[in-house]
Write an enzyme that holds these catalytic residues in place. Structure first.
Site, PDB file in Angstrom:
ATOM      1  N   THR A 555       0.866  -1.178   0.000  1.00 22.81           N
ATOM      2  CA  THR A 555       0.000   0.000   0.000  1.00 22.81           C
ATOM      3  C   THR A 555       0.908   1.234   0.000  1.00 22.81           C
ATOM      4  O   THR A 555       2.123   1.116   0.078  1.00 22.81           O
ATOM      5  CB  THR A 555      -0.860   0.065   1.278  1.00 22.81           C
ATOM      6  N   VAL A 609      13.203   2.609  -3.370  1.00 24.00           N
ATOM      7  CA  VAL A 609      14.000   3.450  -4.262  1.00 24.00           C
ATOM      8  C   VAL A 609      14.223   2.702  -5.569  1.00 24.00           C
ATOM      9  O   VAL A 609      14.740   1.574  -5.560  1.00 24.00           O
ATOM     10  CB  VAL A 609      15.375   3.783  -3.629  1.00 24.00           C
ATOM     11  N   GLU A 667       2.432   8.156  -7.900  1.00 22.31           N
ATOM     12  CA  GLU A 667       1.737   7.725  -6.692  1.00 22.31           C
ATOM     13  C   GLU A 667       0.242   7.986  -6.933  1.00 22.31           C
ATOM     14  O   GLU A 667      -0.116   8.794  -7.799  1.00 22.31           O
ATOM     15  CB  GLU A 667       2.184   8.573  -5.497  1.00 22.31           C
ATOM     16  N   ASP A 678       8.310  12.787  -3.027  1.00 15.35           N
ATOM     17  CA  ASP A 678       8.633  11.382  -3.243  1.00 15.35           C
ATOM     18  C   ASP A 678      10.140  11.191  -3.446  1.00 15.35           C
ATOM     19  O   ASP A 678      10.749  10.277  -2.892  1.00 15.35           O
ATOM     20  CB  ASP A 678       7.853  10.899  -4.470  1.00 15.35           C
ATOM     21  N   LYS A 682      13.072   9.306  -1.157  1.00 12.69           N
ATOM     22  CA  LYS A 682      13.987   8.279  -1.670  1.00 12.69           C
ATOM     23  C   LYS A 682      15.442   8.596  -1.346  1.00 12.69           C
ATOM     24  O   LYS A 682      16.191   7.721  -0.898  1.00 12.69           O
ATOM     25  CB  LYS A 682      13.802   8.125  -3.181  1.00 12.69           C
TER      26      LYS A 682
END
Ligand code: ADP
Ligand code: ASP
Ligand code: MG
Length: 815
Positions: A555, A609, A667, A678, A682
């Protein structure tokens, strides 16, 4: 002659009795037979219950007797023609009347003596054997019934009487000398004392009856017919992969049965052992199966372990104190007390310091034992030389058994490490001086996991079962399940990894199947599942307590990221593509890593990543081998790369972003990608995995989105804002053209500082030619100084992300 014994299930009802009779009839064609039968399955339990109820003034005993009567009369109806029934019905009626009279007496007196309890318990075998003998007569006319009580003589130790072998052997031999029947049917379990009382030989004692007769007549073989294909490498009801053992020595079989392999009553071996009479364990319901041969010279295979057995409902009693050191006779006194109380000691360990002695007994004996021991050592306890005895209940003994264990090193090490890896706490350890067994005491709740992991370790060619609990079955989840389904067979055959999906959940539904969900039809299973609830999902995973459990988070959910600690601290691995946990506060990330180490539960998040690219794994190997990361340059957003690679005069920014969403590159909330959050997550994860402490706020985010886009609160408004600000985005395009460069969203870490933002990349940079949704990472380390270590490839998309999750699962399988 041969002696045969048919157990409770083999004679449970008319259908099964017919199977038994067919086997007996067939064998009687070539051999004389002594056949021992048990009570119909469950009847001994019913009789014991009836006795207890009657003496407790509970009239239910009458219903129980009625039920027993009905069972036997039904069998007569089905087995014996009406014209032949009257005699056996009279016999059964007279037995049932006797039973009723005894129980009525118990009810009136409100008591049940041990003597009466034995008479009551013995009725099961008396009834079954007489019915079977009558039914057999239809097929084998030269057959008869003989009451074992007339031949097997014991002391008066009701419940588990000891046999007087001299007298018994003479009586049995005389009987067979004077009787020439082809088949004789005996009731198992019952015997009689010198003064004529009915006694019993202990629960499961029909095996023993058969062994006593086999020894007396020096039978060729003793056949124990039961409901499984022999003695298994572990209890087949608990370990699905258990296999029948082909051949085994008397001593090994004795150890396995002593430690709980119920298929053979432990005393059974002793009478046949001295005359070398082999025991063959066979299945009444699969007579063609080989079964298990117990003898003096079993064939050897390479496995030093023959089987694993266990006894549950065990209590551990520890007696310790300085008063025991160097004082002779403490253990003698301890065992004497237990023997007076008739308490069977199953397990003993004593620390070589003699400071403490620890014994394993049945839970049900614990209170008596505790009282008796504390009384016996009253003086020492009062003087403070010995502590009061410590009692721990609800434990279980697990024993590894094998004759040639003594010639192999490291077996106990393997046993302990296997249990340790699965977080099974070992409370006590004992190894027989013969080195034929190693036994450990563990918590009862761990027994299934312990037996299965040990079985896997010692018998299944090192096949490792992985049990997955998957949350999230969207784009990526669906691909992941497809991939498992496709690769399952290959992994099992080639990598010895058996991947099973035990649970699936989405935000609405969840489904659990301890025997693994059928992946061909998982959608229906999930649709028909129960309403999803995270708390009950967690507790179910814990309760199942399966070995190598893995929670798989597919999820992007904040709350789901918050439950990893509950799994890791229970030795349940976590594999996740959800970046939230690893990019949350440093302390939370560190706590999860610490829990993973402490509880030996892998915590893997390769797909955080670069989707399936092996970036984090490579980084881990660099660090583990002593390298140090000094600088990172990376394009880490597959979606931004896709967007800026496609954005052109003829393809508006808004449309490209929409398309990236449709293709599953962004996403669910595209703002997370476009705002740079995001990518910041990472690079933060890479920095942390490189060994640096950093938090999100420390990363400089040079956001390229206008404020108005950033302020939107839902996807529709966000997309509308992209249209409103088309000019802003087109300006970026023009600037890139002017600089003869391409736009990339770059993350960097240098000198302890990190930043993310758009950059105009010139032609000579390796980043310039980054196509489609590819990612690239450059690691500059102590060893890669001028030329960085570069990892490049598709960094977004459902299939590659799914395969990255899969790779983490396989990594766990390979540990
Ligand atoms: P019977 O009524 O025929 O005497 P039991 O119930 O006493 O049968 O013994 C057979 C049962 O023993 C099997 O059904 C199985 O559940 C249990 N069992 C436990 N451990 C083992 C083992 N190692 N091998 C075979 N059976 C075992
Ligand atoms: N019927 C007895 C019992 O249930 C003996 C046996 O089946 O072996 O214990
Ligand atoms: Mg049995």
């Amino acid at each position: 002659m041969i002696a045969l014994k048919f157990g409770g299930t083999s004679v449970a009802n008319a259908e099964n009795i017919n199977k038994t009779i067919n086997i007996v009839a067939e064998k009687s064609k070539s051999k004389k037979l002594a056949v021992v039968v048990s009570a119909f399955s469950g009847v001994t339990d019913l009789l014991i219950l009836a006795g207890k109820s009657a003496s407790a003034k509970d009239k239910n005993y009458k219903n129980i007797v009625a039920e027993i009567e009905k069972k036997h009369k039904e069998a007569i109806d089905e087995l014996i023609p009406l014209s032949e029934q009257s005699e056996i019905i009279d016999v059964i009626n007279s037995n049932i009347n006797h039973l009723k009279t005894l129980l009525d007496g118990c009810y009136l007196l409100g008591e049940l003596s041990n003597r009466t309890a034995d008479i009551v318990a013995g009725f099961g075998e008396l009834l079954s054997s007489q019915i079977i003998a009558t039914a057999l007569k239809q097929k084998v006319s030269n057959s008869s019934f003989k009451d074992s009580r007339e031949l097997i003589k014991t002391d008066n130790n009701f419940g588990k009487a000891s046999v007087n072998f001299t007298e018994t052997n003479t009586l049995i031999n005389n009987y067979f000398k004077n009787n020439n029947q082809q088949v004789t049917i005996f009731p198992g379990f019952i015997a009689s004392s010198a003064d004529g009382n009915t006694t019993t030989l202990g629960r499961g004692g029909s095996d023993y009856t058969a062994a006593i007769i086999a020894a007396a007549i020096n039978a060729e073989v003793l056949e124990i017919w039961t409901d499984v294909n022999g003695m298994f490498t572990a209890n087949p009801k608990i370990v699905k992969q258990a296999q029948p053992i082909e051949t085994i020595s008397y001593q090994e079989a004795m150890e396995l049965s002593h430690f709980g392999a119920k298929v053979l009553y432990p005393p059974t071996i002793q009478p046949v052992l001295k005359d070398n009479i082999p025991i063959l364990i066979k299945n009444t319901f699969e007579p063609e199966a080989n079964g298990t041969l117990i003898s003096n010279n079993p064939s050897s295979n390479n496995n030093p372990i023959k089987g694993i057995s266990h006894i549950d409902k065990i209590a551990l009693l520890t007696l310790e104190g300085s008063g025991m050191v160097g004082v002779s006779g403490s253990s003698k006194r301890l065992f004497e007390v237990l023997s007076i109380e008739n308490i069977n000691v199953i397990f003993i360990t004593q620390a070589s310091s003699e400071h403490s002695i620890c014994i394993g007994i049945l839970n049900s004996d614990a209170e008596n034992a505790e009282k008796a021991i504390n009384k016996a050592f009253e003086l020492e306890i009062a003087q403070g030389k010995i502590d009061k005895c410590i009692v721990e209940k609800d434990l279980c003994i697990v024993a590894l058994v094998g004759e040639s264990m003594k010639n192999h090193q490291g077996i106990s090490g393997k046993m302990f490490s296997t249990l340790g890896k699965n977080n099974v706490n070992i409370r006590a350890i004992a190894q027989g001086a013969s080195e034929r067994n190693i036994s450990v005491v563990i918590n009862e709740k761990d027994v299934k996991k312990a037996l299965n992991t040990l079985h896997e370790r010692f018998f299944e060619d090192n096949t490792k079962q992985l049990n997955l609990f998957v949350m999230g079955v969207g784009n990526v989840g669906e691909k992941f399940i497809d991939q498992i389904n496709q690769q399952k067979k290959f992994l099992k055959e080639n990598r010895r990894i058996n991947v099973r999906v035990i649970a699936l959940a989405n935000s609405r539904k969840m489904v659990f199947d301890e025997d693994a969900i059928n992946l061909k039809d998982w959608k229906t299973a999930l649709d028909n599942g129960e309403t999803a609830n995270v708390e009950s999902f967690i507790s179910r995973v814990k309760e199942l307590n399966l070995r190598n459990s893995i929670f798989v988070d597919i999820t992007a959910n904040y709350d789901v990221a918050g439950i990893y600690d509950q799994f890791l601290s229970k030795n349940i691995a976590v594999v996740t593509c959800n970046k939230i946990a690893c990019s949350s506060e440093f302390n939370n990330y560190k706590n999860l890593k610490d829990l993973s180490r402490k509880y030996n539960a892998p915590f893997l998040f390769e797909t955080n990543v670069g989707a399936g690219l092996p970036i984090i794994d490579t980084l881990k190997l660099l660090i583990a081998s002593g390298d140090k990361v000094n600088r990172i340059n990376a394009v880490l957003s597959g979606s931004l790369n896709f967007i800026f690679n496609n954005f052109s005069e003829s393809y508006s920014f808004h449309d490209v972003v929409k398309e990236a969403g449709v293709q599953g590159f962004t996403e669910p909330d595209p703002k997370i990608d476009l705002s740079g959050v995001d990518v910041a997550r990472k690079i933060l994860i890479l920095i942390r995995e490189s060994g640096y402490q950093m938090d999100m706020e420390e990363i400089e985010n040079n956001c390229f989105l206008p404020d108005e886009c950033m302020k939107t609160t839902n996807n529709d408004d966000f997309f509308a804002s992209l249209i409103n600000h088309e000019a802003h985005f087109n300006k970026l395009l023009i600037e890139a053209k002017e600089k003869d460069s391409r736009i990339k969203f770059v993350a960097s870490f240098n000198n302890g500082k990190a930043a993310v933002g758009l950059q105009f990349i010139p032609k000579e940079s390796p980043f310039y030619n980054l196509e489609g949704k590819d990612n690239i990472v450059e690691f500059y380390t102590d060893r890669y100084v001028d030329q960085p270590l570069i990892i490049k490839g598709a960094g977004a998309g459902a299939a590659v992300t799914a395969s990255g999750i899969f790779a983490d699962i396989v990594r766990i399988g390979n540990v």
